[in-house]
Every structure is written in structure tokens, then in C-alpha cells.
Design an enzyme around this catalytic site. Structure first.
Site, PDB file in Angstrom:
ATOM      1  N   SER A 113     -94.755  20.738 -18.699  1.00 34.40           N
ATOM      2  CA  SER A 113     -95.328  21.662 -17.445  1.00 34.40           C
ATOM      3  C   SER A 113     -94.189  22.346 -16.884  1.00 34.40           C
ATOM      4  O   SER A 113     -93.669  23.334 -17.469  1.00 34.40           O
ATOM      5  CB  SER A 113     -95.973  20.852 -16.305  1.00 34.40           C
ATOM      6  OG  SER A 113     -96.152  21.377 -15.279  1.00 34.40           O
ATOM      7  N   HIS A 114     -93.687  22.274 -15.847  1.00 39.52           N
ATOM      8  CA  HIS A 114     -92.742  22.955 -15.061  1.00 39.52           C
ATOM      9  C   HIS A 114     -91.351  22.773 -15.361  1.00 39.52           C
ATOM     10  O   HIS A 114     -90.397  23.360 -15.097  1.00 39.52           O
ATOM     11  CB  HIS A 114     -92.746  23.129 -13.495  1.00 39.52           C
ATOM     12  CG  HIS A 114     -92.588  21.694 -13.060  1.00 39.52           C
ATOM     13  ND1 HIS A 114     -93.727  20.582 -12.991  1.00 39.52           N
ATOM     14  CD2 HIS A 114     -91.518  20.980 -12.389  1.00 39.52           C
ATOM     15  CE1 HIS A 114     -93.207  19.607 -12.579  1.00 39.52           C
ATOM     16  NE2 HIS A 114     -92.158  19.684 -11.932  1.00 39.52           N
ATOM     17  N   ASP A 277     -96.762  28.324 -13.988  1.00 38.13           N
ATOM     18  CA  ASP A 277     -95.765  27.308 -14.531  1.00 38.13           C
ATOM     19  C   ASP A 277     -95.789  27.325 -16.245  1.00 38.13           C
ATOM     20  O   ASP A 277     -96.743  28.165 -16.673  1.00 38.13           O
ATOM     21  CB  ASP A 277     -95.717  26.175 -13.807  1.00 38.13           C
ATOM     22  CG  ASP A 277     -97.017  25.351 -14.339  1.00 38.13           C
ATOM     23  OD1 ASP A 277     -97.963  25.777 -14.628  1.00 38.13           O
ATOM     24  OD2 ASP A 277     -96.948  23.940 -14.379  1.00 38.13           O
ATOM     25  N   ASP A 279     -97.208  25.393 -18.231  1.00 34.49           N
ATOM     26  CA  ASP A 279     -98.369  25.149 -18.802  1.00 34.49           C
ATOM     27  C   ASP A 279     -99.797  25.794 -18.251  1.00 34.49           C
ATOM     28  O   ASP A 279    -100.827  25.483 -18.604  1.00 34.49           O
ATOM     29  CB  ASP A 279     -98.777  23.617 -19.180  1.00 34.49           C
ATOM     30  CG  ASP A 279     -98.594  22.939 -17.692  1.00 34.49           C
ATOM     31  OD1 ASP A 279     -98.217  23.185 -16.768  1.00 34.49           O
ATOM     32  OD2 ASP A 279     -99.487  21.697 -17.659  1.00 34.49           O
ATOM     33  N   ASP A 281    -100.961  25.468 -15.148  1.00 34.73           N
ATOM     34  CA  ASP A 281    -101.926  24.829 -14.053  1.00 34.73           C
ATOM     35  C   ASP A 281    -101.341  25.129 -12.730  1.00 34.73           C
ATOM     36  O   ASP A 281    -102.149  24.903 -11.837  1.00 34.73           O
ATOM     37  CB  ASP A 281    -101.868  23.191 -14.413  1.00 34.73           C
ATOM     38  CG  ASP A 281    -100.710  22.510 -14.445  1.00 34.73           C
ATOM     39  OD1 ASP A 281     -99.643  23.181 -14.312  1.00 34.73           O
ATOM     40  OD2 ASP A 281    -100.758  21.493 -14.779  1.00 34.73           O
ATOM     41  N   ARG A 282    -100.281  25.605 -12.630  1.00 37.85           N
ATOM     42  CA  ARG A 282     -99.711  25.793 -11.013  1.00 37.85           C
ATOM     43  C   ARG A 282     -99.596  27.398 -10.719  1.00 37.85           C
ATOM     44  O   ARG A 282     -99.774  28.158 -11.634  1.00 37.85           O
ATOM     45  CB  ARG A 282     -98.258  25.465 -11.126  1.00 37.85           C
ATOM     46  CG  ARG A 282     -98.221  24.019 -11.324  1.00 37.85           C
ATOM     47  CD  ARG A 282     -96.493  23.594 -10.883  1.00 37.85           C
ATOM     48  NE  ARG A 282     -96.576  22.154 -11.059  1.00 37.85           N
ATOM     49  CZ  ARG A 282     -95.555  21.484 -10.404  1.00 37.85           C
ATOM     50  NH1 ARG A 282     -94.658  21.982  -9.302  1.00 37.85           N
ATOM     51  NH2 ARG A 282     -95.378  20.251 -10.422  1.00 37.85           N
ATOM     52  N   LYS A 376    -105.776  21.356 -12.529  1.00 40.61           N
ATOM     53  CA  LYS A 376    -105.506  22.569 -11.726  1.00 40.61           C
ATOM     54  C   LYS A 376    -105.280  23.763 -12.821  1.00 40.61           C
ATOM     55  O   LYS A 376    -105.232  23.713 -13.859  1.00 40.61           O
ATOM     56  CB  LYS A 376    -104.082  22.272 -10.867  1.00 40.61           C
ATOM     57  CG  LYS A 376    -103.255  21.890 -11.579  1.00 40.61           C
ATOM     58  CD  LYS A 376    -101.978  21.259 -10.687  1.00 40.61           C
ATOM     59  CE  LYS A 376    -100.514  21.318 -11.171  1.00 40.61           C
ATOM     60  NZ  LYS A 376    -100.272  19.835 -11.449  1.00 40.61           N
TER      61      LYS A 376
HETATM   62  C1  VG1 Z   1     -95.354  16.748  -9.442  1.00 43.78           C
HETATM   63  C2  VG1 Z   1     -96.330  17.161  -8.394  1.00 43.78           C
HETATM   64  C3  VG1 Z   1     -97.783  16.550  -8.545  1.00 43.78           C
HETATM   65  C4  VG1 Z   1     -98.178  17.259  -9.692  1.00 43.78           C
HETATM   66  C5  VG1 Z   1     -97.529  16.894 -10.750  1.00 43.78           C
HETATM   67  C6  VG1 Z   1     -97.704  17.329 -12.194  1.00 43.78           C
HETATM   68  O1  VG1 Z   1     -95.736  15.235  -9.691  1.00 43.78           O
HETATM   69  O2  VG1 Z   1     -95.606  16.585  -7.008  1.00 43.78           O
HETATM   70  O3  VG1 Z   1     -98.486  17.247  -7.249  1.00 43.78           O
HETATM   71  O4  VG1 Z   1     -99.416  16.743  -9.980  1.00 43.78           O
HETATM   72  O5  VG1 Z   1     -95.874  17.328 -10.522  1.00 43.78           O
HETATM   73  O6  VG1 Z   1     -97.469  18.641 -12.130  1.00 43.78           O
HETATM   74  P1  VG1 Z   1     -94.318  14.561  -9.204  1.00 43.78           P
HETATM   75  O7  VG1 Z   1     -94.565  13.076  -9.396  1.00 43.78           O
HETATM   76  O8  VG1 Z   1     -93.117  14.843  -9.720  1.00 43.78           O
HETATM   77  O9  VG1 Z   1     -93.942  14.900  -7.732  1.00 43.78           O
HETATM   78  V1  VG1 Z   1     -97.512  19.816 -13.515  1.00 43.78           V
HETATM   79  O10 VG1 Z   1     -97.634  21.223 -13.259  1.00 43.78           O
HETATM   80  O11 VG1 Z   1     -95.810  19.145 -13.786  1.00 43.78           O
HETATM   81  O12 VG1 Z   1     -98.275  18.847 -14.727  1.00 43.78           O
HETATM   82 CO    CO Z   2     -97.961  22.439 -15.013  1.00 43.23          CO
END
Ligand code: VG1
Ligand code: CO
Length: 544
Positions: A113-114, A277, A279, A281-282, A376
Site C-alpha cells: 500500500s502506502h 496511494d 495500491d 485504494d486511498r 476502499k
Molecule cells: C492503516 C490505516 C487504516 C487502513 C490501513 C490499510 O492502518 O490506519 O485505516 O485501513 O492502514 O490501508 P494502521 O494499522 O497502520 O493504522 V492501506 O491503503 O495501507 O492498505
Molecule cells: Co492502500
């Protein structure tokens, strides 16, 4: 078909976090590491033999190698067919869309992801179930338990698959079908949104700037914004996916999407700015010199949902993660909609959407989506905003948000992240909070009276499953809140997230700078958790 059974040994720590298993690339590169984790899924999933799986990822370093490994293992484990995004690419929402549309059994999404990418960055993998959504905890827990005792995995000793040519080929008894990673997703967006109206809006000179941050959404954003809606070339910036995201940090917030922020805060800025981001989804939504918090974005979209063709008949309900601000709750109350509060992580929305109880869902972490998929969806949110702009001609993003606050009140909101903390110190800090927060009830802190304090626990209203320890909450009598939790997506040390919220009904006080509006609560939050004394950090690493 010549299946090889390879002897292996368990690795520690293959426990999926908030969203899949994320580790440094070097960790994944260890012989048998990825294989163990994937085999654990095949050993615990039931009924996948002969069915179709979906495979794709955000294109980061190690994406292609991992895809080859998984394909050979899928064939050796009896999967019937795998739909692979060309180049082993699929954004997270597109993967969810493909699983649903092609009625696949599930899918593996390769993404951290990010998190930063490249050889020294992070890699990740998650499994999504038949509804297209992230596997709920009972699945991830079963797979994790299996990793602890794994002693062999199955694979085929065959050459690599051509991941780049569209069409079918065979791998042992399994069919590999390379699909266009973009087209199913674009078709779905065209069903939900009025592309003709959006095209007209864009043709009328309303400009959009989408920053793909050299991550997966570039091709999707170009296909929709530039090719379908006719936005001028260059409306999508950093649109070529790179294995290391151009050295950047593909996290769409005010800190990391600085190129977009500069554009949106300069003279003659476009009407809508957005970033996504790694992948896809953000989403971050910006107007001309205006930042929309993700919590507000969810609330505004919910309040304007019926302006969007795909939601013309209204919403069944809305849901937000617990740390997300209560802005959407006010909209739901006004519209008479059910509103659900879930733990952090998109997997908790799946049951509500499957049961038809929530249509729009959102997280404060730049995540918004609807029940069109079970993830998302960054571009969906951008198109939803464009659609609202098209339906409210002459109004800017800022006008729309300010009018929203005037009607519903404003939830001032901010998240302070303290990254790279010593894990022991961070856990002690949370233990300290768990021990002390319940005792704060009735106390007055700098004039804020504590109503309750607890560690959030959730019972899924659909299947009754329980999730405990989901974040410490301090709730004040005026509706203000402070929430603390440790991140479940990081790969280095611990990250403490502190979420601060205050409700302001008076429109005359809606123009205060956010950190200033929250200053008292920020002070209280730092004091209660003894952040500086326990972590050595006077200030957060990132404020969003
Ligand atoms: C973070 C965010 C959460 C989100 C998750 C995955 O998790 O706070 O809201 O669903 O990332 O998003 P954490 O446990 O680091 O707070 V992504 O776009 O990284 O798949
Ligand atoms: Co993501």
C-alpha cells in the site's frame, strides 16, 4: 503435472496486520518465506480446488517475482484458473472488482500500500475472499496459525509464465489468463457515474489534477480522466508506475503528496486535486487552496449521494472506522440512516456491505468507498467528488464543504503519528493508557469533562464475531474525543497514532486553523499518554 513438495520450516511473525502481511523486501526474499505464507493459505482455505483466483499487485519491487512464485504454487495446489492483471498489476479496488465480476473464489493482492517500495522498501501480500474484500480475522488467524507449523509447500518446477501478453496459457493443469488490469474497473465506474456529465464538466474548463505518485493508479486515472472524460493531457501527474515509486512515499497526504499540494495552493489552481496511494485504494481530496479531511469527505459524499447516478435511490446506511470523525454520523442522523462504527481496517466493512446494511464506508486514513467493491477505492472517491461538482455548478470544493459545516456543524479533526518508536516503549505507553483511561471518568481536564474512557471492542452485527483491543478512547462530554492505537501496517518499530476530534456547531467558529482549534485537546492527549517522557518525542512525525 509434476508437483514438487519442498521441505520448509516455519518463519516467525507471519501474522497479517491491519491489511495483510507487510515486511521489508529482504525478508520476503528469504528462501521459502513467501512460499510458506502462500501455502498456509492453500492449507487453510476450503473449497478452492478447480476454482478461479485473481492475482495482481501495485507493481512495486518484487511484484513480478512474487507473482511467478504464487502462480506455480497455485497450479501445484489444484487451482483451476488464475486471472492475472497484465504485468502482474492490479490496483486493490480493481482486484476486488475483478474477483466480484468474474465470480472468482478469491485473490492474492501484492502490495504494501502506502509504504515505500524499492529494494530497501516494503513488500506485502494479502488474500481477499469471494466477496472481493480483505479476508476477515478468522481467515487471517487460521492462515497465521498454519504458518507456525508449516513443513512443506507445493510448487511446479516449470519456467516462468509470460505475464505481459494478454490471453490464456497453461501452467500444469491450471489456466493462466492475463487480463487487461484496467478495463473491468473502468466499466464499473462508467456504471456508477454519469461520464457524459463529467465529460461536460471537464470540457467546460473545470480542471482536475490527479497525482498518481508513480504508483498503480496512473494507468487507471489516465484511462478515465484523460481518455474517457477528455481532461487535458497532463491532468494526471506522476502517472507512470515505477517499482520504487520514483523514490517517493506513495501516501496521499499533505506531507507526501507535496507536488500536488504545491499545485493546489498556487495561483490558478485546478478546481479539484487528488492523489492516491501505492495500491490505489486511498484518496486525498483538495480544492483550490483547500484540504478536505477524509472524515469530512465521507460525510459530504454521504450527504450528496443522491446526486450520483449509482446512488440515486439513496444509501442503505453508512459506516466509519472508530477513529474516523463523527461527521458522517451527523449526516446519517439527519437523513435517518443507520450508521456503524467498526475497528480500523477495511475488512470490518465487508459483512455490513454484504448484508446490504452499509453503502458508503470510510476511514480517516484517506479511505472512502462504496459497496460497488469490497475495498476502499481512491479513484471512485475522486469521481464521486467530480460528480458532486458537476451536480452543484458554480460551487467550489471549499464552498461545498463550508456549506456542509454550516448545516451539520464542523468536526475539527487531526491525526498525529509518531513513527519508528521503540516497540517496547510504545506497548508500555498503550498499557499505561489501558490502565489509566477508565479511571478518568468524571474528571475535568483543562475544562474538558471526561464522559467515558475504554479500549474499543467490536461485535460484528452480522456474524457476531468479536474484536477486542482496537484502540483506547477518551470521550468527553461535549463530544470531543482522543483515540490512541498502534499501527498494524508498519515494518519498522512501532507507530503510535493519536486521533483528536472536537465538534464545533457555531459557524462563526468554523474558520479556525485545525491544529489551533484542537490545541487544548492535543496538549491533553500528549499529557495523558506521557508521550514525550515515554518515547522521547516532543512532536509527531506526521500530522494529517
Ligand atoms: C492503516 C490505516 C487504516 C487502513 C490501513 C490499510 O492502518 O490506519 O485505516 O485501513 O492502514 O490501508 P494502521 O494499522 O497502520 O493504522 V492501506 O491503503 O495501507 O492498505
Ligand atoms: Co492502500
Amino acid at each position: 503435472m509434476n508437483v514438487s513438495e519442498i521441505t520448509t520450516r516455519p518463519f516467525e511473525g507471519q501474522k497479517p496486520g491491519t491489511s495483510g502481511l507487510r515486511k521489508k523486501v529482504d525478508v520476503f526474499r528469504q528462501p521459502h518465506y513467501l512460499e510458506d505464507f502462500v501455502q498456509a493459505w492453500f492449507d487453510t482455505l476450503e473449497g478452492y480446488r478447480g476454482t478461479t483466483l485473481v492475482l495482481g499487485g501495485d507493481g512495486r519491487h518484487y511484484n513480478r517475482q512474487a507473482a511467478q512464485t504464487i502462480l506455480k504454487m497455485a497450479a501445484a495446489n489444484g487451482v483451476g484458473r488464475v486471472l492475472v492483471g497484465q504485468g502482474a498489476l492490479l490496483s486493490t479496488p480493481a482486484a476486488s472488482c475483478v474477483i466480484r465480476k468474474h465470480r472468482a473464489f478469491g485473490g492474492f493482492i501484492l502490495s504494501a500500500s502506502h509504504n515505500p517500495g524499492g529494494p530497501d522498501g516494503d513488500f506485502g501480500i494479502k488474500y481477499n475472499i469471494t466477496n472481493g474484500g480483505p479476508a476477515p480475522e478468522k481467515y487471517t488467524e487460521a492462515a497465521y496459525q498454519r504458518t507456525l507449523g508449516i513443513d512443506r509447500y507445493r510448487t511446479l518446477d516449470v519456467p516462468d509464465v509470460d505475464l505481459d501478453t494478454l490471453g490464456e496459457s497453461r501452467l500444469g493443469d491450471m489456466v493462466v489468463e492475463i487480463i487487461d488490469p484496467v478495463s473491468d474497473y473502468v466499466d464499473l465506474m462508467a456504471e456508477l457515474f454519469d461520464f457524459a456529465a463529467l465529460e461536460k464538466l471537464v470540457q467546460s474548463g473545470v480542471r482536475v489534477c490527479f497525482d498518481a505518485m508513480h504508483a498503480i493508479t496512473g494507468p487507471y486515472a489516465r484511462a478515465i480522466l484523460e481518455d474517457r472524460l477528455g481532461a487535458p493531457a497532463g491532468s494526471v501527474i506522476n502517472g507512470v508506475p515505477l517499482e520504487d515509486f520514483g523514490g517517493g512515499h506513495p501516501d496521499p497526504n499533505l506531507k507526501h503528496a507535496h507536488e500536488l499540494v504545491e499545485i493546489m495552493y498556487s495561483d490558478g489552481a485546478p478546481a479539484l486535486g487528488a492523489a492516491s496511494d501505492g495500491d490505489g485504494d486511498r484518496n486525498m481530496i483538495l480544492g483550490d487552496r483547500f484540504f478536505v479531511t477524509p472524515s469530512d469527505s465521507l460525510a459530504v459524499l454521504a450527504a450528496n449521494a443522491t446526486l450520483i447516478p449509482g446512488y440515486r435511490d439513496g444509501l442503505a446506511g453508512v459506516a466509519r472506522s472508530m477513529p474516523t470523525s463523527g461527521a458522517v454520523d451527523r449526516v446519517a442522523k439527519d437523513m435517518g440512516l443507520p450508521c456503524f462504527e467498526t475497528p480500523t481496517g477495511w475488512k470490518f466493512f465487508g459483512n455490513l456491505m454484504d448484508a446490504g446494511r452499509a453503502t458508503f464506508c470510510g476511514e480517516e486514513s484517506f479511505g472512502t468507498s462504496s459497496d460497488h467493491v469490497r475495498e476502499k477505492d481512491g479513484l471512485w472517491a475522486v469521481l464521486a467528488w467530480l460528480n458532486v461538482l458537476a451536480a452543484r455548478p458554480g460551487q467550489s470544493v471549499a464552498d461545498i464543504v463550508r456549506a456542509h459545516w454550516k448545516r451539520f456543524g464542523r468536526n475539527y479533526y487531526s491525526r498525529h503519528d509518531y513513527e519508528g518508536l521503540d516497540t517496547g516503549a510504545a506497548e508500555d505507553l498503550m498499557d499505561h493508557l489501558r490502565a489509566t483511561v477508565p479511571g478518568l471518568e468524571g474528571m475535568s481536564l483543562e475544562g474538558y469533562k471526561v464522559a467515558t474512557g475504554d479500549d474499543f471492542a467490536y461485535t460484528d452485527p452480522v456474524d457476531g464475531s468479536e474484536s477486542v483491543g482496537q484502540g483506547v478512547r477518551v470521550m468527553f462530554e461535549d463530544g470531543s474525543r482522543i483515540v490512541y492505537r498502534l499501527s498494524g501496517t508498519g515494518t519498522e518499530g512501532a507507530t503510535l497514532r493519536v486521533y483528536i476530534e472536537r465538534f464545533e456547531p457555531n459557524p462563526a467558529r468554523h474558520g479556525i486553523e485545525t491544529q489551533e482549534a484542537l490545541a487544548d485537546l492535543i496538549g491533553i492527549a500528549r499529557g495523558l499518554a506521557e508521550i514525550e517522557a515515554r518515547t522521547g518525542r516532543a512532536d509527531p512525525t506526521v500530522i494529517t
